[in-house]
Every structure is written in structure tokens, then in C-alpha cells.
Write a protein that holds these residues in place. Structure first.
Motif, PDB file in Angstrom:
ATOM      1  N   ALA A   1      61.647   8.089  21.762  1.00  0.00           N
ATOM      2  CA  ALA A   1      62.306   6.847  20.744  1.00  0.00           C
ATOM      3  C   ALA A   1      62.745   5.553  21.552  1.00  0.00           C
ATOM      4  O   ALA A   1      63.755   5.878  22.728  1.00  0.00           O
ATOM      5  CB  ALA A   1      63.161   7.197  20.072  1.00  0.00           C
ATOM      6  N   VAL A   2      62.239   4.298  21.490  1.00  0.00           N
ATOM      7  CA  VAL A   2      62.867   3.042  22.113  1.00  0.00           C
ATOM      8  C   VAL A   2      63.313   1.990  20.964  1.00  0.00           C
ATOM      9  O   VAL A   2      62.814   2.216  19.683  1.00  0.00           O
ATOM     10  CB  VAL A   2      61.807   2.500  22.947  1.00  0.00           C
TER      11      VAL A   2
ATOM     12  N   VAL B   1      68.121   9.471  15.781  1.00  0.00           N
ATOM     13  CA  VAL B   1      66.541   9.491  16.560  1.00  0.00           C
ATOM     14  C   VAL B   1      66.547   9.531  17.941  1.00  0.00           C
ATOM     15  O   VAL B   1      65.859  10.134  18.546  1.00  0.00           O
ATOM     16  CB  VAL B   1      65.804   8.301  15.756  1.00  0.00           C
ATOM     17  N   LEU B   2      67.471   8.754  18.511  1.00  0.00           N
ATOM     18  CA  LEU B   2      67.383   8.488  19.827  1.00  0.00           C
ATOM     19  C   LEU B   2      68.051   9.997  20.730  1.00  0.00           C
ATOM     20  O   LEU B   2      67.590  10.239  21.778  1.00  0.00           O
ATOM     21  CB  LEU B   2      68.520   7.314  20.331  1.00  0.00           C
ATOM     22  N   ALA B   3      68.824  10.511  20.028  1.00  0.00           N
ATOM     23  CA  ALA B   3      69.424  11.982  20.552  1.00  0.00           C
ATOM     24  C   ALA B   3      68.367  12.775  20.353  1.00  0.00           C
ATOM     25  O   ALA B   3      68.353  13.875  21.286  1.00  0.00           O
ATOM     26  CB  ALA B   3      70.461  12.035  19.756  1.00  0.00           C
ATOM     27  N   ALA B   4      67.623  12.942  19.457  1.00  0.00           N
ATOM     28  CA  ALA B   4      66.395  13.855  19.262  1.00  0.00           C
ATOM     29  C   ALA B   4      65.150  13.758  19.805  1.00  0.00           C
ATOM     30  O   ALA B   4      64.296  14.680  19.886  1.00  0.00           O
ATOM     31  CB  ALA B   4      66.468  14.303  17.651  1.00  0.00           C
ATOM     32  N   ASP B   5      64.918  12.532  20.312  1.00  0.00           N
ATOM     33  CA  ASP B   5      63.428  11.910  20.342  1.00  0.00           C
ATOM     34  C   ASP B   5      63.518  11.302  21.544  1.00  0.00           C
ATOM     35  O   ASP B   5      63.713  10.269  21.683  1.00  0.00           O
ATOM     36  CB  ASP B   5      62.914  11.290  19.207  1.00  0.00           C
TER      37      ASP B   5
ATOM     38  N   GLY C   1      71.300   4.071  27.185  1.00  0.00           N
ATOM     39  CA  GLY C   1      70.355   3.722  28.339  1.00  0.00           C
ATOM     40  C   GLY C   1      69.577   2.646  28.162  1.00  0.00           C
ATOM     41  O   GLY C   1      69.120   2.370  26.978  1.00  0.00           O
ATOM     42  N   LYS C   2      69.626   1.562  29.141  1.00  0.00           N
ATOM     43  CA  LYS C   2      69.033   0.136  28.948  1.00  0.00           C
ATOM     44  C   LYS C   2      67.570   0.311  28.899  1.00  0.00           C
ATOM     45  O   LYS C   2      66.843  -0.735  28.547  1.00  0.00           O
ATOM     46  CB  LYS C   2      69.735  -0.784  29.816  1.00  0.00           C
ATOM     47  N   GLU C   3      67.044   1.395  29.396  1.00  0.00           N
ATOM     48  CA  GLU C   3      65.590   1.654  29.503  1.00  0.00           C
ATOM     49  C   GLU C   3      64.857   1.843  27.783  1.00  0.00           C
ATOM     50  O   GLU C   3      63.899   1.720  27.779  1.00  0.00           O
ATOM     51  CB  GLU C   3      65.380   2.633  30.365  1.00  0.00           C
ATOM     52  N   ARG C   4      66.019   2.474  27.100  1.00  0.00           N
ATOM     53  CA  ARG C   4      65.610   2.997  25.919  1.00  0.00           C
ATOM     54  C   ARG C   4      66.151   1.823  24.589  1.00  0.00           C
ATOM     55  O   ARG C   4      65.744   2.007  23.516  1.00  0.00           O
ATOM     56  CB  ARG C   4      65.910   4.258  25.480  1.00  0.00           C
TER      57      ARG C   4
END
Length: 399
Positions: free
Chosen positions: A97-98, A90-94, A121-124
Motif C-alpha cells: 500500500a502507498v 491498510v498501511l500496517a497490514a499491506d 515512511g516517506k517511500e510509502r
């Protein structure tokens, strides 16, 4: 002090126990739970026939048919790794997303988010203060603003402080705004159920509480392949979803999981084993106790044929699949770890009785945890293991 004499059990549980029979019950049940290997069966998830033990089995799942995965590769993952794989997908495609929760930036207690902060990343992928109500409220706000919010509550036992946000806000946001706003991008993951040493604050199964709330979806997987597909579907579903992960399966359940992105249907139960004489329903880690109980029943009860159903989605649950099965078999056993009173098995039993009354050959049987706080020393007595589940099947068949 004896467990059964030291806790305020209802009359339904202990009315027929004398002090001597309580002691005998405890000795025999503890011995059975810890040592008995009935009829030479290999007990537990490690020996389950329900897991995809080869790449071919991982790719031949009927629900994956039509997704073009037959020629793809698999990875052998445990359930913790499968959850991590789904979140990473999900993180890679969206980009919206956090992932957030207590300690998730370094992997969380069970390491389900290990490496995601470094990759995305620490922002996500970031830690929150220790406040479950705050985690849920923050997730609602993120989802309402268009983000895909993936929150973690460190243990399902600690989801209760977040109930106001989940029950009164997340579940009702779309309804109270007349459909103008929603927080459907919110998914709350949380480890649940018995783990062998959790005691009363780290072993509970809260699906019955949550299922009383229109507006939420509640999902629980039994295996790595299921966890990846159901979690991807839950995150992308446009309703706030609670994803209950049986923590004992994090490293206990291992199978071949397709590498590509795929989803499994929410709201749809799975018939794991067809049968004609009795329907047996469970979810999460309870499926493996039921698998063993069915193996024992089919050996000892003269050719009885059991149909095993994994409910998978607690809310909305698959009424059609369960009722069609009961109309065929005429009998029903439901098993779950949560206490009996108010457990979700009661909802299933009531619905089946209402819709299948003229087809029933015996009373519906529920095999559940006891109506006590979850005990540490007596965990193996508390959970509905293979012997208690077998006894339930036997009672229904011999009625």
C-alpha cells in the motif's frame, strides 16, 4: 447584483419570478437559512441522532453484527481522524500500500493523512507534483503492477483534469484487456461538497459526472464510523473506486468508532429510519438536512411517517432497497447538493418510475442545488437545507 438575475438560469428555475419576487425570495431564504430554528429543532450534524454518541451505539451497528466487535473498544473520532485510521490500518497490514497526492506527506489540506509518513515512511506516503492527471495516471500504473494505490485529489473540484485517466483508462483497463489486466487496487479519495466558504472552485459535488462511467465504484460516507468501514472496503475492493468525502463533516461529525479493522458493504444503502408514508433518499452531508426536515414534517404534517435512506454507494447504487421502500410508501423525495439537471437524483427518479410506477401516489420530488455555478455569498440559498427539504416532503404528501 442579485444572484438569480446575474446568472443564466433556465426557464424552469425562474420563469415564475418577477424582479420583486426575486428580491423577496432572496431576503426570506437567506434569513431562513441563517437564523430559523423551526419548531425548536436543534439543526445540523452536531445534534444528530444518527451518530453513535456512546461506545455501545458504536458497537451495536447492525452491519457490524457477526464481526465479533461487541466486546471491543471504540475511540471518539471525527471523520478526518476516521479516514486517517482507515488508511493507517491498510498501511500496517499491506506492505504494497502507498499513499500519495498533493501535500499528503505532511497531512494534506484537511490533515487526513497527518502522521502517516512518520509512521510508515516517506517511500510509502509521499507528495506528488500539482497535476491531477499525473496523480491518477501514476495510481493506475501502481495498481496495475500490484500495489494498493491510495491517491488523494486535494478537492473534488480538481478531479476534472484527471477525467481522461479515470474515465478512459482506470474504468476500462480490465474491459479492454479482456480481463488480463486491471487496476482494481486504485482508490481515489477526494473532499467534496459545500463547506461554508468554498465558493465555486471548492464546493462542487461531481458524483453525477462520475456515475456515468461503467467500471468505477463511487462511495460517499455520512459519518466517522461509516467513513472508516466504507473506506477500508473501497481500498480492498478489486475495482477502481472514487471515495467522495464531504469536507464539512471532517470535523463536524464525531462519533464512537470501533478500534478494530472492519468493513461496511459497498453497493448497499442503509435504512436509517423506517417509515410507512414517504421514502426520503440522500447521501453524504445531505443526510443531516433530511433528518431535520423529517423531524419537522413529522411534527407539522399530522403524523406522517418518513423512511430515511442513506444511499452511501452512488455506483453501483442499491436499486432494490430504494424500490422496495417506495413500493411500501408510494412516495419519494431525493435530495443532493449537486445541480438538478443531470444530477444523480434523476437516475434514481427514472429507475423508480420505471419499476414502481403502479405504486406511486404522487410525482417524485427532487430537492437539489440550483443550475448555477456554486455561489460563495449565496451558499446557504444554494444548498438544499432543512426548509427546502421540508417543503419537498410537504408537496409530495399533499399532492
Amino acid at each position: 447584483m442579485s444572484l438569480l438575475r446575474s446568472l443564466p438560469l433556465g426557464k424552469r428555475v425562474i420563469s415564475h419570478f418577477s424582479p420583486a419576487s426575486i428580491r423577496t425570495f432572496e431576503r426570506r431564504t437567506m434569513a431562513t437559512a441563517q437564523t430559523e430554528q423551526p419548531d425548536g429543532l436543534k439543526l445540523g450534524v452536531a445534534h444528530s441522532n444518527l451518530l453513535a454518541s456512546t461506545p455501545d451505539l458504536g458497537l451495536s451497528n447492525q452491519e457490524l453484527a457477526g464481526m465479533g466487535l461487541q466486546t471491543e473498544e471504540t475511540r471518539r473520532l471525527n471523520m478526518c481522524q476516521a479516514v486517517n485510521d482507515a488508511i493507517g490500518t491498510v498501511l500496517a497490514a499491506d506492505d504494497s500500500a502507498v499513499v500519495f497526492g498533493e501535500d499528503v506527506a505532511f497531512g494534506g489540506v484537511f490533515r487526513c493523512t497527518l502522521g502517516l509518513a512518520e509512521s510508515y515512511g516517506k517511500e510509502r506516503v509521499f507528495n506528488t507534483p500539482l497535476t491531477e492527471q499525473g496523480i491518477a495516471g501514476f495510481g493506475i500504473g501502481m495498481a496495475a503492477m500490484g500495489h494498493t494505490a491510495i491517491a488523494e485529489i486535494q478537492f473534488a473540484d480538481y478531479i476534472f483534469p484527471a477525467f481522461d485517466q479515470l474515465v478512459n483508462e482506470a474504468a476500462k483497463y480490465r474491459y479492454r484487456s479482456g480481463g488480463q489486466f486491471h487496476c482494481g487496487g486504485l482508490t481515489v479519495r477526494t473532499p467534496c461538497s459545500a463547506v461554508g466558504h468554498g465558493g465555486h472552485y471548492h464546493s462542487q459535488s461531481p458524483e453525477g459526472y462520475l456515475a456515468h462511467t461503467p467500471g468505477l465504484k463511487i462511495v460517499t460516507p455520512r459519518s466517522p464510523l461509516q467513513a472508516k468501514g466504507l473506506l477500508l472496503a473501497a481500498i480492498r475492493d478489486r475495482n477502481p473506486t472514487i471515495f467522495l468525502e464531504p469536507k464539512v463533516l471532517y470535523r463536524g461529525a464525531v462519533e464512537h468508532v470501533p478500534i478494530p479493522d472492519y468493513e461496511l458493504p459497498l453497493g448497499k444503502a442503509e435504512i436509517l429510519k423506517p417509515g410507512k408514508d414517504i421514502t426520503v433518499v440522500g447521501w453524504g452531508s445531505q443526510i443531516y438536512a433530511l433528518e431535520n426536515a423529517i423531524q419537522l414534517a413529522e411534527k407539522r404534517l399530522g403524523g406522517v411517517s418518513c423512511e430515511l435512506i442513506d444511499l452511501r454507494t452512488i455506483l453501483p447504487w442499491d436499486v432494490e432497497t430504494v424500490c422496495n421502500s417506495v413500493k411500501k410508501t408510494g412516495r419519494l423525495v431525493i435530495a443532493h447538493e449537486a445541480p438538478m439537471t443531470g444530477g444523480f437524483g434523476a437516475e434514481i427518479a427514472a429507475t423508480v418510475q420505471e419499476r414502481c410506477f403502479l405504486h406511486l401516489e404522487s410525482p417524485i420530488q427532487r430537492i437539489t442545488g440550483w443550475d448555477t455555478p456554486f455561489p460563495l455569498v449565496f451558499e446557504k440559498v444554494y444548498i438544499p437545507g432543512v426548509i427546502r427539504c421540508f417543503d419537498g416532503i410537504k408537496r409530495v404528501m399533499e399532492y
